[in-house]
Design an enzyme around this catalytic site. Structure first.
Site, PDB file in Angstrom:
ATOM      1  N   SER A 206     -24.215   1.038  -9.097  1.00 14.38           N
ATOM      2  CA  SER A 206     -25.045   0.594 -10.225  1.00 14.38           C
ATOM      3  C   SER A 206     -24.325   0.800 -11.553  1.00 14.38           C
ATOM      4  O   SER A 206     -23.415   1.622 -11.654  1.00 14.38           O
ATOM      5  CB  SER A 206     -26.366   1.384 -10.216  1.00 14.38           C
ATOM      6  OG  SER A 206     -27.189   1.054 -11.308  1.00 14.38           O
TER       7      SER A 206
ATOM      8  N   PHE B 219     -25.313   1.896 -23.205  1.00 16.15           N
ATOM      9  CA  PHE B 219     -24.812   0.771 -22.425  1.00 16.15           C
ATOM     10  C   PHE B 219     -25.931   0.124 -21.628  1.00 16.15           C
ATOM     11  O   PHE B 219     -26.877   0.806 -21.195  1.00 16.15           O
ATOM     12  CB  PHE B 219     -23.691   1.248 -21.469  1.00 16.15           C
ATOM     13  CG  PHE B 219     -22.340   1.353 -22.119  1.00 16.15           C
ATOM     14  CD1 PHE B 219     -22.104   2.349 -23.054  1.00 16.15           C
ATOM     15  CD2 PHE B 219     -21.329   0.470 -21.819  1.00 16.15           C
ATOM     16  CE1 PHE B 219     -20.865   2.465 -23.682  1.00 16.15           C
ATOM     17  CE2 PHE B 219     -20.085   0.562 -22.431  1.00 16.15           C
ATOM     18  CZ  PHE B 219     -19.850   1.562 -23.356  1.00 16.15           C
TER      19      PHE B 219
ATOM     20  N   TYR C  53     -29.889  17.174 -20.027  1.00 15.93           N
ATOM     21  CA  TYR C  53     -28.898  16.095 -19.920  1.00 15.93           C
ATOM     22  C   TYR C  53     -27.700  16.384 -20.820  1.00 15.93           C
ATOM     23  O   TYR C  53     -26.550  16.305 -20.388  1.00 15.93           O
ATOM     24  CB  TYR C  53     -29.555  14.770 -20.308  1.00 15.93           C
ATOM     25  CG  TYR C  53     -28.651  13.576 -20.218  1.00 15.93           C
ATOM     26  CD1 TYR C  53     -28.136  12.985 -21.366  1.00 15.93           C
ATOM     27  CD2 TYR C  53     -28.300  13.038 -18.989  1.00 15.93           C
ATOM     28  CE1 TYR C  53     -27.297  11.889 -21.293  1.00 15.93           C
ATOM     29  CE2 TYR C  53     -27.462  11.928 -18.906  1.00 15.93           C
ATOM     30  CZ  TYR C  53     -26.968  11.366 -20.069  1.00 15.93           C
ATOM     31  OH  TYR C  53     -26.124  10.277 -19.997  1.00 15.93           O
TER      32      TYR C  53
ATOM     33  N   THR D  72     -27.486  -0.765 -18.829  1.00 15.27           N
ATOM     34  CA  THR D  72     -27.501  -0.456 -17.389  1.00 15.27           C
ATOM     35  C   THR D  72     -28.934  -0.110 -16.956  1.00 15.27           C
ATOM     36  O   THR D  72     -29.800   0.142 -17.789  1.00 15.27           O
ATOM     37  CB  THR D  72     -26.624   0.783 -17.087  1.00 15.27           C
ATOM     38  OG1 THR D  72     -27.318   1.956 -17.560  1.00 15.27           O
ATOM     39  CG2 THR D  72     -25.257   0.679 -17.725  1.00 15.27           C
TER      40      THR D  72
ATOM     41  N   ASP E 246     -24.041  12.258  -1.201  1.00 11.87           N
ATOM     42  CA  ASP E 246     -24.638  12.903  -2.374  1.00 11.87           C
ATOM     43  C   ASP E 246     -23.527  13.769  -2.961  1.00 11.87           C
ATOM     44  O   ASP E 246     -23.010  14.654  -2.257  1.00 11.87           O
ATOM     45  CB  ASP E 246     -25.833  13.772  -1.945  1.00 11.87           C
ATOM     46  CG  ASP E 246     -26.478  14.479  -3.124  1.00 11.87           C
ATOM     47  OD1 ASP E 246     -27.688  14.737  -3.063  1.00 11.87           O
ATOM     48  OD2 ASP E 246     -25.765  14.782  -4.113  1.00 11.87           O
TER      49      ASP E 246
ATOM     50  N   ASP F 174     -21.802   6.352  -3.206  1.00  8.92           N
ATOM     51  CA  ASP F 174     -23.101   6.459  -3.862  1.00  8.92           C
ATOM     52  C   ASP F 174     -24.093   6.987  -2.820  1.00  8.92           C
ATOM     53  O   ASP F 174     -23.759   7.170  -1.649  1.00  8.92           O
ATOM     54  CB  ASP F 174     -23.543   5.088  -4.418  1.00  8.92           C
ATOM     55  CG  ASP F 174     -24.457   5.217  -5.634  1.00  8.92           C
ATOM     56  OD1 ASP F 174     -24.151   4.610  -6.690  1.00  8.92           O
ATOM     57  OD2 ASP F 174     -25.474   5.929  -5.523  1.00  8.92           O
TER      58      ASP F 174
ATOM     59  N   SER G 219     -21.166  11.751 -22.114  1.00  6.53           N
ATOM     60  CA  SER G 219     -22.109  10.950 -22.907  1.00  6.53           C
ATOM     61  C   SER G 219     -22.005  11.403 -24.353  1.00  6.53           C
ATOM     62  O   SER G 219     -21.657  12.563 -24.625  1.00  6.53           O
ATOM     63  CB  SER G 219     -23.549  11.180 -22.423  1.00  6.53           C
ATOM     64  OG  SER G 219     -24.482  10.744 -23.401  1.00  6.53           O
TER      65      SER G 219
HETATM   66  N1  LIG Z   1     -26.135   3.783 -19.549  1.00  6.86           N
HETATM   67  C1  LIG Z   1     -25.843   4.486 -20.624  1.00  6.86           C
HETATM   68  O1  LIG Z   1     -26.199   4.143 -21.770  1.00  6.86           O
HETATM   69  C2  LIG Z   1     -25.052   5.753 -20.490  1.00  6.86           C
HETATM   70  C3  LIG Z   1     -24.619   6.358 -21.655  1.00  6.86           C
HETATM   71  C4  LIG Z   1     -23.865   7.536 -21.556  1.00  6.86           C
HETATM   72  C5  LIG Z   1     -23.551   8.071 -20.317  1.00  6.86           C
HETATM   73  N2  LIG Z   1     -23.996   7.463 -19.215  1.00  6.86           N
HETATM   74  C6  LIG Z   1     -23.625   8.071 -17.941  1.00  6.86           C
HETATM   75  O2  LIG Z   1     -22.886   7.117 -17.182  1.00  6.86           O
HETATM   76  C7  LIG Z   1     -23.068   7.357 -15.788  1.00  6.86           C
HETATM   77  C8  LIG Z   1     -23.535   6.078 -15.116  1.00  6.86           C
HETATM   78  O3  LIG Z   1     -24.753   5.731 -15.750  1.00  6.86           O
HETATM   79  P1  LIG Z   1     -25.429   4.309 -15.524  1.00  6.86           P
HETATM   80  O4  LIG Z   1     -26.043   3.929 -16.820  1.00  6.86           O
HETATM   81  O5  LIG Z   1     -24.455   3.403 -14.869  1.00  6.86           O
HETATM   82  O6  LIG Z   1     -26.578   4.726 -14.523  1.00  6.86           O
HETATM   83  P2  LIG Z   1     -27.144   4.067 -13.206  1.00  6.86           P
HETATM   84  O7  LIG Z   1     -28.402   4.803 -12.906  1.00  6.86           O
HETATM   85  O8  LIG Z   1     -27.156   2.586 -13.315  1.00  6.86           O
HETATM   86  O9  LIG Z   1     -26.023   4.456 -12.090  1.00  6.86           O
HETATM   87  C9  LIG Z   1     -25.869   5.783 -11.687  1.00  6.86           C
HETATM   88  C10 LIG Z   1     -25.471   5.774 -10.221  1.00  6.86           C
HETATM   89  O10 LIG Z   1     -25.244   7.126  -9.821  1.00  6.86           O
HETATM   90  C11 LIG Z   1     -25.802   7.291  -8.529  1.00  6.86           C
HETATM   91  N3  LIG Z   1     -26.123   8.706  -8.277  1.00  6.86           N
HETATM   92  C12 LIG Z   1     -27.077   9.458  -8.899  1.00  6.86           C
HETATM   93  N4  LIG Z   1     -27.125  10.683  -8.359  1.00  6.86           N
HETATM   94  C13 LIG Z   1     -26.186  10.716  -7.367  1.00  6.86           C
HETATM   95  C14 LIG Z   1     -25.774  11.697  -6.440  1.00  6.86           C
HETATM   96  N5  LIG Z   1     -26.336  12.920  -6.399  1.00  6.86           N
HETATM   97  N6  LIG Z   1     -24.775  11.381  -5.568  1.00  6.86           N
HETATM   98  C15 LIG Z   1     -24.209  10.148  -5.579  1.00  6.86           C
HETATM   99  N7  LIG Z   1     -24.557   9.158  -6.442  1.00  6.86           N
HETATM  100  C16 LIG Z   1     -25.547   9.461  -7.322  1.00  6.86           C
HETATM  101  C17 LIG Z   1     -27.058   6.412  -8.544  1.00  6.86           C
HETATM  102  O11 LIG Z   1     -27.469   6.093  -7.213  1.00  6.86           O
HETATM  103  C18 LIG Z   1     -26.559   5.197  -9.314  1.00  6.86           C
HETATM  104  O12 LIG Z   1     -26.031   4.213  -8.454  1.00  6.86           O
HETATM  105  C19 LIG Z   1     -24.094   8.497 -15.686  1.00  6.86           C
HETATM  106  O13 LIG Z   1     -23.411   9.719 -15.483  1.00  6.86           O
HETATM  107  C20 LIG Z   1     -24.769   8.506 -17.068  1.00  6.86           C
HETATM  108  O14 LIG Z   1     -25.224   9.784 -17.425  1.00  6.86           O
HETATM  109  C21 LIG Z   1     -24.744   6.314 -19.238  1.00  6.86           C
HETATM  110  C1  LIG Z   2     -26.228   8.224 -24.613  1.00  2.00           C
HETATM  111  C2  LIG Z   2     -26.962   8.155 -23.287  1.00  2.00           C
HETATM  112  O1  LIG Z   2     -26.370   9.049 -22.365  1.00  2.00           O
HETATM  113  C3  LIG Z   2     -28.414   8.542 -23.465  1.00  2.00           C
HETATM  114  C4  LIG Z   2     -29.083   7.953 -24.703  1.00  2.00           C
HETATM  115  C5  LIG Z   2     -30.559   7.818 -24.356  1.00  2.00           C
HETATM  116  C6  LIG Z   2     -30.651   8.485 -22.982  1.00  2.00           C
HETATM  117  C7  LIG Z   2     -31.859   8.162 -22.145  1.00  2.00           C
HETATM  118  C8  LIG Z   2     -33.113   8.677 -22.859  1.00  2.00           C
HETATM  119  C9  LIG Z   2     -34.356   8.425 -22.023  1.00  2.00           C
HETATM  120  C10 LIG Z   2     -34.195   9.038 -20.640  1.00  2.00           C
HETATM  121  C11 LIG Z   2     -35.424   8.727 -19.821  1.00  2.00           C
HETATM  122  C12 LIG Z   2     -35.305   9.339 -18.481  1.00  2.00           C
HETATM  123  O2  LIG Z   2     -36.174  10.058 -18.038  1.00  2.00           O
HETATM  124  C13 LIG Z   2     -34.048   9.049 -17.720  1.00  2.00           C
HETATM  125  C14 LIG Z   2     -32.822   9.261 -18.587  1.00  2.00           C
HETATM  126  C15 LIG Z   2     -32.913   8.531 -19.916  1.00  2.00           C
HETATM  127  C16 LIG Z   2     -32.963   7.051 -19.652  1.00  2.00           C
HETATM  128  C17 LIG Z   2     -31.725   8.880 -20.806  1.00  2.00           C
HETATM  129  C18 LIG Z   2     -30.410   8.540 -20.117  1.00  2.00           C
HETATM  130  C19 LIG Z   2     -29.202   8.821 -21.021  1.00  2.00           C
HETATM  131  C20 LIG Z   2     -29.331   8.100 -22.340  1.00  2.00           C
HETATM  132  C21 LIG Z   2     -29.184   6.619 -22.048  1.00  2.00           C
END
Ligand SMILES: NC(=O)c1ccc[n+]([C@@H]2O[C@H](COP(=O)([O-])OP(=O)(O)OC[C@H]3O[C@@H](n4cnc5c(N)ncnc54)[C@H](O)[C@@H]3O)[C@@H](O)[C@H]2O)c1
Ligand SMILES: C[C@@H](O)[C@H]1CC[C@H]2[C@@H]3CC[C@H]4CC(=O)CC[C@]4(C)[C@H]3CC[C@]12C
Length: 258
Positions: free
Chosen positions: A19, A199, A166, A201, A62, A40, A153
């Site tokens: 994902s 981002f 977080y 996602t 996991d 995953d 992050s």
């Molecule tokens: N989306 C954003 O804006 C954003 C911003 C900053 C950081 N991040 C970080 O980027 C990473 C990816 O985020 P995303 O937005 O793609 O999220 P997402 O939820 O789309 O993807 C996360 C994936 O991690 C997998 N996962 C969760 N727990 C797991 C476990 N215990 N073992 C194996 N797989 C596991 C989920 O099944 C999922 O496929 C995360 O670490 C998130 O904290 C995301």
């Molecule tokens: C910068 C990113 O890592 C963070 C900015 C905002 C956060 C989200 C805030 C709402 C949360 C709701 C929830 O229960 C799941 C996680 C969040 C979506 C959280 C994830 C990390 C970002 C996107």
């Protein structure tokens, strides 16, 4: 062509590859000719996503499980005989204040523990076992054997209200970057961490649209959500630049969360 100057042929393991940012990394890496192991949860779309790509296999685990991660690495060696790149994308988020005065309830400890366990311990579990494989690689001309990319992050530095667990988990990942690089540089393995901003996602989609719009408005330029392939492009850049090591890189359009 020296190994690591392109993704072509590199055996890459991407956690969270089913994902969002991880999936975009799997897509870019396979298109660039890497052989990718998508790791995953068994309950994820990992199998389906891997089948849609060339040179990609799904190995469920996991990341918090020492046994399951060991099996993924064993199977990686059995199928590909080596591991060159690890991208740690797997992670979870939670929104919870330290104390809810309305409910007279403190932040549940098991919830805090779960976020730290998946994001921080899970990331380290992948690294500590992947290093064993990378250290066995034949070094290239620059004595390089492997590259590890972690996902923190911007919340590690600008954590918002409700993100104490977080932010702690992501600050720990950023904090691990330099000591990891110092620990495993002798094996020719580089370590960098990306701190994404907001981002587009499924994780972000958990937020109400109004909150997403408000966050997007605070991005300086370009004023939009990051595209997951832009994260994947940064992963490719880290792999292909042999002098990038021990660095934590914000990828956020100059966002500073308030
Ligand atoms: N989306 C954003 O804006 C954003 C911003 C900053 C950081 N991040 C970080 O980027 C990473 C990816 O985020 P995303 O937005 O793609 O999220 P997402 O939820 O789309 O993807 C996360 C994936 O991690 C997998 N996962 C969760 N727990 C797991 C476990 N215990 N073992 C194996 N797989 C596991 C989920 O099944 C999922 O496929 C995360 O670490 C998130 O904290 C995301
Ligand atoms: C910068 C990113 O890592 C963070 C900015 C905002 C956060 C989200 C805030 C709402 C949360 C709701 C929830 O229960 C799941 C996680 C969040 C979506 C959280 C994830 C990390 C970002 C996107």
């Amino acid at each position: 062509m020296s190994k690591f100057t392109s993704l072509k042929g590199l055996v890459s393991l991407v956690s969270g590859g089913a994902s969002g940012l991880g999936r975009a990394t799997v897509e870019r890496f396979t298109k660039q000719g890497a052989r990718v192991v998508l790791c995953d949860l068994p309950s994820s779309d990992g199998e389906k996503v891997a089948k849609q790509m060339d040179n990609c296999m799904f190995l469920p685990a996991d990341i918090t499980s020492e046994k399951e991660v060991k099996e993924v690495l064993r199977a990686t060696m059995e199928n590909y005989k080596c591991l060159d790149v690890l991208v740690n994308c797997a992670g979870i988020g939670v929104a919870r204040k330290t104390y809810s005065i309305q409910k007279n309830l403190p932040h549940p400890l098991d919830e805090f523990e779960r976020v730290l366990k998946v994001n921080t311990l899970g990331t380290f579990n992948m690294i500590r076992q992947a290093v064993i494989l990378m250290a066995q690689n034949e070094p290239n001309e620059d004595k390089a054997r492997g590259v590890i990319i972690n996902t923190s992050s911007v919340a590690a530095f600008d954590g918002q209200m409700g993100q104490v667990a977080y932010a702690a988990s992501k600050a720990a990942i950023a904090g691990m970057t330099l000591p990891l690089a110092r620990d495993i540089g002798e094996f020719g393995i580089r370590v960098c961490t990306i701190c994404p901003g907001v981002f587009d996602t499924p994780l972000l989609a958990a937020l109400p649209q109004k909150a997403i719009d408000a966050l997007t408005k605070t991005v300086v330029f370009p004023q939009r959500l990051g595209k997951p392939d832009e994260f994947a492009q940064m992963c490719q850049t880290i792999v292909e630049n042999p002098y990038l090591n021990g660095e934590t890189i914000r990828l956020d359009g100059a966002l500073r969360m308030v």
